[in-house]
Write an enzyme that holds these catalytic residues in place. Sequence first.
Site, PDB file in Angstrom:
ATOM      1  N   ASP A 154      38.962  61.303  48.918  1.00 28.86           N
ATOM      2  CA  ASP A 154      38.490  59.933  49.114  1.00 28.86           C
ATOM      3  C   ASP A 154      37.303  59.722  48.183  1.00 28.86           C
ATOM      4  O   ASP A 154      36.351  60.512  48.181  1.00 28.86           O
ATOM      5  CB  ASP A 154      38.082  59.754  50.577  1.00 28.86           C
ATOM      6  CG  ASP A 154      37.619  58.353  50.915  1.00 28.86           C
ATOM      7  OD1 ASP A 154      37.309  57.578  49.978  1.00 28.86           O
ATOM      8  OD2 ASP A 154      37.545  58.032  52.106  1.00 28.86           O
ATOM      9  N   CYS A 155      37.328  58.661  47.402  1.00 34.15           N
ATOM     10  CA  CYS A 155      36.284  58.490  46.390  1.00 34.15           C
ATOM     11  C   CYS A 155      34.914  58.169  46.977  1.00 34.15           C
ATOM     12  O   CYS A 155      33.891  58.469  46.356  1.00 34.15           O
ATOM     13  CB  CYS A 155      36.696  57.411  45.387  1.00 34.15           C
ATOM     14  SG  CYS A 155      36.689  55.735  46.046  1.00 34.15           S
TER      15      CYS A 155
ATOM     16  N   TYR B  88      48.154  46.803  30.649  1.00 31.16           N
ATOM     17  CA  TYR B  88      47.241  46.945  31.791  1.00 31.16           C
ATOM     18  C   TYR B  88      46.275  48.099  31.539  1.00 31.16           C
ATOM     19  O   TYR B  88      45.045  47.956  31.677  1.00 31.16           O
ATOM     20  CB  TYR B  88      48.042  47.201  33.070  1.00 31.16           C
ATOM     21  CG  TYR B  88      47.189  47.469  34.296  1.00 31.16           C
ATOM     22  CD1 TYR B  88      46.915  46.467  35.211  1.00 31.16           C
ATOM     23  CD2 TYR B  88      46.647  48.741  34.525  1.00 31.16           C
ATOM     24  CE1 TYR B  88      46.124  46.705  36.331  1.00 31.16           C
ATOM     25  CE2 TYR B  88      45.859  48.992  35.630  1.00 31.16           C
ATOM     26  CZ  TYR B  88      45.602  47.975  36.530  1.00 31.16           C
ATOM     27  OH  TYR B  88      44.810  48.228  37.629  1.00 31.16           O
TER      28      TYR B  88
ATOM     29  N   TYR C  32      54.039  42.188  35.915  1.00 32.07           N
ATOM     30  CA  TYR C  32      53.408  41.302  36.895  1.00 32.07           C
ATOM     31  C   TYR C  32      53.963  39.889  36.804  1.00 32.07           C
ATOM     32  O   TYR C  32      53.892  39.124  37.760  1.00 32.07           O
ATOM     33  CB  TYR C  32      51.893  41.244  36.675  1.00 32.07           C
ATOM     34  CG  TYR C  32      51.144  42.498  37.065  1.00 32.07           C
ATOM     35  CD1 TYR C  32      51.801  43.703  37.300  1.00 32.07           C
ATOM     36  CD2 TYR C  32      49.766  42.476  37.190  1.00 32.07           C
ATOM     37  CE1 TYR C  32      51.108  44.839  37.649  1.00 32.07           C
ATOM     38  CE2 TYR C  32      49.056  43.614  37.539  1.00 32.07           C
ATOM     39  CZ  TYR C  32      49.727  44.795  37.765  1.00 32.07           C
ATOM     40  OH  TYR C  32      49.035  45.923  38.103  1.00 32.07           O
TER      41      TYR C  32
ATOM     42  N   GLU D 206      52.676  37.431  35.433  1.00 37.19           N
ATOM     43  CA  GLU D 206      51.563  36.491  35.565  1.00 37.19           C
ATOM     44  C   GLU D 206      50.389  37.048  34.767  1.00 37.19           C
ATOM     45  O   GLU D 206      50.295  38.245  34.520  1.00 37.19           O
ATOM     46  CB  GLU D 206      51.170  36.280  37.028  1.00 37.19           C
ATOM     47  CG  GLU D 206      50.853  37.553  37.789  1.00 37.19           C
ATOM     48  CD  GLU D 206      50.691  37.333  39.278  1.00 37.19           C
ATOM     49  OE1 GLU D 206      50.325  36.211  39.693  1.00 37.19           O
ATOM     50  OE2 GLU D 206      50.930  38.268  40.047  1.00 37.19           O
TER      51      GLU D 206
ATOM     52  N   ASP E 273      40.338  51.700  39.400  1.00 37.55           N
ATOM     53  CA  ASP E 273      41.754  51.321  39.460  1.00 37.55           C
ATOM     54  C   ASP E 273      42.260  51.396  40.897  1.00 37.55           C
ATOM     55  O   ASP E 273      43.425  51.695  41.137  1.00 37.55           O
ATOM     56  CB  ASP E 273      42.566  52.246  38.547  1.00 37.55           C
ATOM     57  CG  ASP E 273      43.983  51.731  38.304  1.00 37.55           C
ATOM     58  OD1 ASP E 273      44.165  50.503  38.259  1.00 37.55           O
ATOM     59  OD2 ASP E 273      44.902  52.563  38.174  1.00 37.55           O
TER      60      ASP E 273
ATOM     61  N   GLN F 107      50.134  55.240  52.771  1.00 36.58           N
ATOM     62  CA  GLN F 107      50.848  54.060  52.301  1.00 36.58           C
ATOM     63  C   GLN F 107      52.327  54.381  52.057  1.00 36.58           C
ATOM     64  O   GLN F 107      52.722  55.539  52.019  1.00 36.58           O
ATOM     65  CB  GLN F 107      50.229  53.563  50.991  1.00 36.58           C
ATOM     66  CG  GLN F 107      50.236  54.603  49.876  1.00 36.58           C
ATOM     67  CD  GLN F 107      49.194  54.338  48.825  1.00 36.58           C
ATOM     68  OE1 GLN F 107      48.834  53.201  48.558  1.00 36.58           O
ATOM     69  NE2 GLN F 107      48.680  55.390  48.193  1.00 36.58           N
TER      70      GLN F 107
ATOM     71  N   ASP G 163      48.882  56.800  39.099  1.00 38.32           N
ATOM     72  CA  ASP G 163      50.043  56.788  38.204  1.00 38.32           C
ATOM     73  C   ASP G 163      49.797  57.609  36.950  1.00 38.32           C
ATOM     74  O   ASP G 163      50.739  57.920  36.214  1.00 38.32           O
ATOM     75  CB  ASP G 163      50.402  55.352  37.812  1.00 38.32           C
ATOM     76  CG  ASP G 163      49.207  54.591  37.239  1.00 38.32           C
ATOM     77  OD1 ASP G 163      48.829  54.861  36.084  1.00 38.32           O
ATOM     78  OD2 ASP G 163      48.661  53.742  37.957  1.00 38.32           O
TER      79      ASP G 163
END
Length: 369
Positions: free
Chosen positions: A257-258, A179, A353, A355, A278, A150, A203
């Site tokens: 990779d989970c 959050y 966000y 929102e 998450d 990404q 994060d």
Amino acid sequence: MAAAAARHSTLDFLLGATADCNAILKALQPIFQEQGMTETVHNWEDHGYLATYIKKNGSFANLRIHPHGLVLVDLQNYNDHTRGREEVDQLLNKVEERMKELFHGNIKRVKRLPAILRGGVIDRYWPTADGRLVEYDIDEVVYDEDSPFQNIKILHSKQFGNILILSGDVNLAESDLAYTQAIMGSGKEDYTGKEVLILGGGDGGILYEIVKLKPKMVTMLQIDQMVIDGCKKYMRKTCGDVLDNLKGECYQVLIEDCIPVLKRYAKEGRMFDYVINDLTAVPISTSPEEDSTWEFLRLILDLSMKVLKQDGKYFTQGNCINLTDALTLYEEQLSRLYCPVEFSKETVCVPSYMELWVFYTIWKKQTDI
């Protein structure tokens, strides 16, 4: 030398009656002509006028006059210096004054939006989940790299601190403790001595907050090392020092990779008190049979339930509260898992966000023996 960004200014008039297109055009023409702009006029029967005005430097204005009483002015220039902005403001001020003189108060609404800067070095515009455009107060590109998975951006906001953006999706800002607290159960859970599995969370915010609560062991599965590398350097208000090492007294971070890990844990019979997903929000698409993201989401849910203790809890984000169809569809997916589950949800204001955001708590339904 980088090309100048385009500054797009708008001025809208909604009249109280139908428009005399020719009269409006004649009234406004001199304002553009005195700027040395070349005029071209298009006239459609029953559909009004479009007049374009072009300067030698490439700046241009469009004047669109609709017969039903909507008059739109769009002006684009490539000079973002103070003098250039002042010239645009002066031109739009003259247009507004002339329209008010022409209609003597018979204007329902005059609307001038803040100018949109297009093609700038710093991208300030990011859409909300429900498709509304938000301009952030971004003043610096802190980090911008492409990983094998990404694009990773960390941008600085005057209000929200550094913001993590993954492939164009606003993930988390340093301001967004709300959050992290919501996806951990909003302070209602006791993590002391518990086994916790975090899916994603690159994060470091969830890991940092849970480690403080003295769990037995936290395992975090994050596929992208570059997210961790960027965040441990530029998101330290969120992650503290917890990402400096991939292993601590009560936690381990696996760069994997989970999905294969979850399958392995399920096969081994490894169980957790809490699973915190998450990874991704509920997809906006409402065609789960056509959307691979929904398939991924269902797979994660099923695998997570297989490693969740009978009295354990699964926490995840949903999406924007306005996306009611997508949220309803997500809740329908919960009835299709390999085991029966129950759920509750909570709506939280996440500052960056702009929102309201929905979070889910899911647990296995207790069956009578």
